[in-house]
Scaffold this active site. Structure first.
Site, PDB file in Angstrom:
ATOM      1  N   ILE A 122       0.882  -1.252  -0.145  1.00 33.29           N
ATOM      2  CA  ILE A 122      -0.061  -0.153  -0.003  1.00 33.29           C
ATOM      3  C   ILE A 122       0.959   1.176   0.077  1.00 33.29           C
ATOM      4  O   ILE A 122       0.659   2.223  -0.590  1.00 33.29           O
ATOM      5  CB  ILE A 122      -0.727   0.046   1.398  1.00 33.29           C
ATOM      6  CG1 ILE A 122      -1.720  -1.200   1.175  1.00 33.29           C
ATOM      7  CG2 ILE A 122      -1.911   1.209   1.298  1.00 33.29           C
ATOM      8  CD1 ILE A 122      -2.604  -1.430   2.640  1.00 33.29           C
ATOM      9  N   GLY A 123       1.936   1.160   0.907  1.00 37.60           N
ATOM     10  CA  GLY A 123       2.730   2.378   0.857  1.00 37.60           C
ATOM     11  C   GLY A 123       3.368   2.831  -0.468  1.00 37.60           C
ATOM     12  O   GLY A 123       3.322   4.071  -0.796  1.00 37.60           O
ATOM     13  N   TYR A 130      -0.013  -7.477  17.415  1.00 36.15           N
ATOM     14  CA  TYR A 130      -0.357  -6.339  16.132  1.00 36.15           C
ATOM     15  C   TYR A 130      -1.677  -5.779  16.442  1.00 36.15           C
ATOM     16  O   TYR A 130      -1.850  -4.677  16.250  1.00 36.15           O
ATOM     17  CB  TYR A 130      -0.408  -7.469  14.786  1.00 36.15           C
ATOM     18  CG  TYR A 130      -0.673  -6.648  13.511  1.00 36.15           C
ATOM     19  CD1 TYR A 130       0.197  -5.798  13.138  1.00 36.15           C
ATOM     20  CD2 TYR A 130      -2.047  -6.815  13.337  1.00 36.15           C
ATOM     21  CE1 TYR A 130      -0.194  -5.193  11.853  1.00 36.15           C
ATOM     22  CE2 TYR A 130      -2.407  -6.222  11.876  1.00 36.15           C
ATOM     23  CZ  TYR A 130      -1.608  -5.445  11.365  1.00 36.15           C
ATOM     24  OH  TYR A 130      -2.084  -4.685  10.199  1.00 36.15           O
TER      25      TYR A 130
HETATM   26  N1  LIG Z   1      -2.792  -5.413   3.474  1.00 31.97           N
HETATM   27  C1  LIG Z   1      -3.837  -5.601   4.249  1.00 31.97           C
HETATM   28  O1  LIG Z   1      -4.858  -6.162   4.326  1.00 31.97           O
HETATM   29  C2  LIG Z   1      -3.654  -4.719   5.645  1.00 31.97           C
HETATM   30  C3  LIG Z   1      -4.761  -5.005   6.506  1.00 31.97           C
HETATM   31  C4  LIG Z   1      -4.834  -4.298   7.579  1.00 31.97           C
HETATM   32  C5  LIG Z   1      -3.650  -3.252   7.491  1.00 31.97           C
HETATM   33  N2  LIG Z   1      -2.722  -3.059   6.756  1.00 31.97           N
HETATM   34  C6  LIG Z   1      -1.752  -2.198   7.080  1.00 31.97           C
HETATM   35  O2  LIG Z   1      -1.437  -1.486   5.942  1.00 31.97           O
HETATM   36  C7  LIG Z   1       0.053  -0.957   6.107  1.00 31.97           C
HETATM   37  C8  LIG Z   1       0.812  -1.466   5.036  1.00 31.97           C
HETATM   38  O3  LIG Z   1       0.784  -2.662   4.650  1.00 31.97           O
HETATM   39  P1  LIG Z   1       0.965  -3.535   3.485  1.00 31.97           P
HETATM   40  O4  LIG Z   1      -0.254  -4.510   3.357  1.00 31.97           O
HETATM   41  O5  LIG Z   1       1.096  -2.802   2.288  1.00 31.97           O
HETATM   42  O6  LIG Z   1       2.101  -4.602   3.652  1.00 31.97           O
HETATM   43  P2  LIG Z   1       3.589  -4.435   3.279  1.00 31.97           P
HETATM   44  O7  LIG Z   1       3.629  -4.407   1.777  1.00 31.97           O
HETATM   45  O8  LIG Z   1       4.310  -5.679   3.733  1.00 31.97           O
HETATM   46  O9  LIG Z   1       4.235  -3.243   3.693  1.00 31.97           O
HETATM   47  C9  LIG Z   1       4.621  -3.066   4.881  1.00 31.97           C
HETATM   48  C10 LIG Z   1       5.895  -1.787   4.826  1.00 31.97           C
HETATM   49  O10 LIG Z   1       6.383  -1.576   6.214  1.00 31.97           O
HETATM   50  C11 LIG Z   1       7.717  -1.590   6.133  1.00 31.97           C
HETATM   51  N3  LIG Z   1       8.464  -1.712   7.229  1.00 31.97           N
HETATM   52  C12 LIG Z   1       8.287  -2.773   8.201  1.00 31.97           C
HETATM   53  N4  LIG Z   1       9.176  -2.665   9.444  1.00 31.97           N
HETATM   54  C13 LIG Z   1       9.601  -1.396   9.009  1.00 31.97           C
HETATM   55  C14 LIG Z   1      10.773  -0.720   9.719  1.00 31.97           C
HETATM   56  N5  LIG Z   1      11.016  -1.134  10.873  1.00 31.97           N
HETATM   57  N6  LIG Z   1      11.117   0.349   9.121  1.00 31.97           N
HETATM   58  C15 LIG Z   1      10.710   1.012   8.179  1.00 31.97           C
HETATM   59  N7  LIG Z   1       9.660   0.207   7.371  1.00 31.97           N
HETATM   60  C16 LIG Z   1       9.104  -0.620   7.749  1.00 31.97           C
HETATM   61  C17 LIG Z   1       8.194  -2.560   5.071  1.00 31.97           C
HETATM   62  O11 LIG Z   1       9.457  -2.648   4.705  1.00 31.97           O
HETATM   63  P3  LIG Z   1      10.536  -3.849   4.561  1.00 31.97           P
HETATM   64  O12 LIG Z   1      10.891  -4.268   3.137  1.00 31.97           O
HETATM   65  O13 LIG Z   1      11.783  -3.201   4.854  1.00 31.97           O
HETATM   66  O14 LIG Z   1      10.188  -4.912   5.517  1.00 31.97           O
HETATM   67  C18 LIG Z   1       7.106  -2.530   4.095  1.00 31.97           C
HETATM   68  O15 LIG Z   1       7.488  -1.670   3.288  1.00 31.97           O
HETATM   69  C19 LIG Z   1       0.567  -1.619   7.441  1.00 31.97           C
HETATM   70  O16 LIG Z   1       0.488  -0.539   8.513  1.00 31.97           O
HETATM   71  C20 LIG Z   1      -0.318  -2.743   7.661  1.00 31.97           C
HETATM   72  O17 LIG Z   1      -0.513  -3.113   8.997  1.00 31.97           O
HETATM   73  C21 LIG Z   1      -2.919  -3.786   5.846  1.00 31.97           C
END
Ligand SMILES: NC(=O)c1ccc[n+]([C@@H]2O[C@H](COP(=O)([O-])OP(=O)(O)OC[C@H]3O[C@@H](n4cnc5c(N)ncnc54)[C@H](OP(=O)(O)O)[C@@H]3O)[C@@H](O)[C@H]2O)c1
Length: 314
Positions: free
Chosen positions: A15-16, A176
């Site tokens: 998402i980021g 979490y």
């Molecule tokens: N996808 C869903 O269905 C869902 C549902 C509920 C909430 N969310 C929330 O949406 C947000 C984005 O998640 P996503 O689904 O897009 O998953 P994602 O692609 O795994 O994104 C998570 C990002 O966080 C980064 N990250 C983790 N630890 C970090 C740290 N210590 N410092 C800097 N960056 C760090 C990861 O980078 P690295 O590559 O370095 O690990 C990755 O870029 C999160 O807050 C997640 O909790 C997502």
């Protein structure tokens, strides 16, 4: 020309990254704050080429480390004197991890990444946000907070330094949920604190957005199977990127602060359900996505989270 600046943490995937593409394609100056720079470089190329915007840059940030956050903030301040949008998107969610995980500052890693890090980063950048003519902060929350519809569930603050690491089962899934509830509580408190400075703070309730395989691989055992299966019916990341963008830029939300907003861009309200409500009533509320558990509004619990975070960043 739009000269607005947005910092997106964890913008190297999911998402980021989609949000970076969205903001960049709308001519924002995008700062992708990432821990993994090799992955970040690849994402930067993709964002720049898809958005045709060259004002996209990559900066190193490990949001679980206070030292890294301070360094990032100093570097940002040396370059820029204002920040318009700050998105706390990065998160740790390695479900299935069984060994207690802690950050460089010896804080349980989920809390360090998803709560304490954003707390310090906000603290260090709030004066630059206050200089913007329309400053907004967005916190990535999750439907995982639904577990707090259980009136017995509370945030486990007494084990964040590993006080009970030998006697309690370690569950990233539980930490979490705790971390996202804590982030929602901080959203409410920041909104109050920043109101005089015009900074709007909201949270977005995310559910089932498509994950990259690299992210799915981070979770273990049956969580990985569940995540892979869920991915088949998940919505694309661009959908949530549109929601991020709307909350952070639209006139509709220009005066909104201290709210939780769902994927349909609706404000989510505190549940009025009685503590003794039956399973079906609770399930109906969760399914509607229109309410959050009462615990989030508990002033005493909010104070505990706030004071705990303050103490940590000292
Ligand atoms: N996808 C869903 O269905 C869902 C549902 C509920 C909430 N969310 C929330 O949406 C947000 C984005 O998640 P996503 O689904 O897009 O998953 P994602 O692609 O795994 O994104 C998570 C990002 O966080 C980064 N990250 C983790 N630890 C970090 C740290 N210590 N410092 C800097 N960056 C760090 C990861 O980078 P690295 O590559 O370095 O690990 C990755 O870029 C999160 O807050 C997640 O909790 C997502």
């Amino acid at each position: 020309m739009n000269t607005k600046k947005v910092v997106i943490t964890g913008a190297n995937s999911g998402i980021g990254k989609a949000a970076a593409i969205k903001f960049a394609s709308k001519n924002f100056h995008v700062i992708m704050a990432c821990r993994d720079l090799a992955k970040g470089e690849r994402a930067l190329k993709e964002v720049t080429s898809l958005s045709k915007n060259n004002r996209v840059e990559l900066m190193h940030l490990d949001v679980s480390s206070f030292k890294s956050i301070r360094r990032f903030s100093n570097e940002y301040r040396m370059k820029y004197d204002v920040l318009d949008v700050l998105i706390h998107n990065a998160a740790y969610f390695n479900h299935g991890e069984q060994e207690f995980q802690e950050s460089a500052d010896h804080i349980e890693l989920t809390f360090a990444t998803n709560v304490a890090g954003p707390f310090l980063l906000t603290e260090l950048l709030k004066d630059l946000l206050a200089k913007s003519d329309d400053p907004r902060i967005l916190n990535a929350c999750s439907t995982n907070i639904k577990h707090f519809f259980d009136p017995k569930r509370t945030i486990e603050l007494d084990n964040l330094r590993g006080e009970f690491r030998d006697s309690r089962i370690y569950s990233v899934y539980k930490h979490y949920g705790d971390s996202k509830m804590a982030l929602l509580m901080l959203t409410f408190r920041w909104a109050e604190e920043f109101r005089p400075h015009g900074i709007k703070v909201n949270a977005v309730m995310i559910n089932n957005i498509r994950n990259e395989w690299q992210s799915i691989k981070k979770v273990r055992s049956w969580y990985r199977v569940a995540a892979a299966l869920q991915n088949l019916i998940a919505a694309p990341t661009s959908m949530m990127a549109d929601v991020y963008f709307h909350i952070c830029t639209s006139n509709e939300f220009s005066e909104t602060t201290g709210k939780l907003i769902n994927h349909r861009k609706e404000v989510v309200y505190c549940s009025k359900l009685d503590d003794n409500a039956g399973f079906s009533a609770v399930a109906k509320e969760i399914k509607s996505g229109k309410t959050y558990p009462k615990y989030a509004d508990n002033r005493e619990a909010q104070d505990k989270v706030w004071v705990y975070c303050r103490r940590l960043i000292k």
